[in-house]
Design a protein around this motif. Sequence first.
Motif, short mmCIF file in Angstrom:
data_model
loop_
_atom_site.label_atom_id
_atom_site.label_comp_id
_atom_site.label_asym_id
_atom_site.label_seq_id
_atom_site.Cartn_x
_atom_site.Cartn_y
_atom_site.Cartn_z
N GLN A 191 0.69 -1.19 -0.14
CA GLN A 191 -0.16 -0.03 -0.12
C GLN A 191 0.97 1.41 0.17
O GLN A 191 0.59 2.34 -0.59
CB GLN A 191 -0.96 0.20 1.23
N GLN A 192 1.92 1.30 0.84
CA GLN A 192 2.82 2.42 0.95
C GLN A 192 3.37 2.66 -0.40
O GLN A 192 3.48 3.91 -0.74
CB GLN A 192 3.87 2.21 1.88
N GLU A 233 2.26 2.11 -3.40
CA GLU A 233 0.90 2.66 -4.28
C GLU A 233 1.09 4.02 -3.77
O GLU A 233 0.68 5.10 -4.73
CB GLU A 233 -0.06 1.90 -4.05
N ASN A 234 1.12 4.68 -2.55
CA ASN A 234 0.77 5.75 -2.24
C ASN A 234 2.03 6.69 -2.65
O ASN A 234 1.68 8.00 -3.09
CB ASN A 234 0.68 5.90 -0.68
#
Length: 172
Positions: free
Chosen positions: A2-3, A5-6
């Motif tokens: 997730q990080q 992608e952020n």
Amino acid sequence: MQQSENIRGAIYMCLSMVGFVFNDAVIKYASTDIGIYQSIFVRGCFAVIIIGAACFYSGAFKNIPGKLDHKFIFWRTLAEIFATVSFLTALFYLPIANITAILQALPLTVTLAASWFLGEKIGWRRGIAILIGLLTTQIDINQQKNLLLAMIIVVGVGVIDDHQDLSVKSRI
């Protein structure tokens, strides 16, 4: 996962902002030689090429809107035309710093308009934060010349941008 992608999203946002600032600076520099509508034409030519390539690459041309969407597309296009003319008028006559301050306030106006027109709940803390943000934008712009023109453009671009964002939200 997730990080990453952020981080990738943040990098894309930064790159897009660099593109916007570069575009605005070029138009501001060229505004002494060309008019508003000529600059709209030139920007439009580049936008068609870039957005067309992105749509072709992503396969967006395969999904053609239905007849029920034509009314929304019409109003969205009309709002986009008025927003472009308003923004380029501001770009021709105001310093880029003022325009940037105005554009930074647009998410605040979208949130406020969503609470007024769509019944979204914002809470008192967020409401106070929006009020403080709008007041500080006003103070920033008030320090500069052409306050009346800046406020007219703030209202014009803000209302048109809010209309665009709210029309998409009400359609979803």
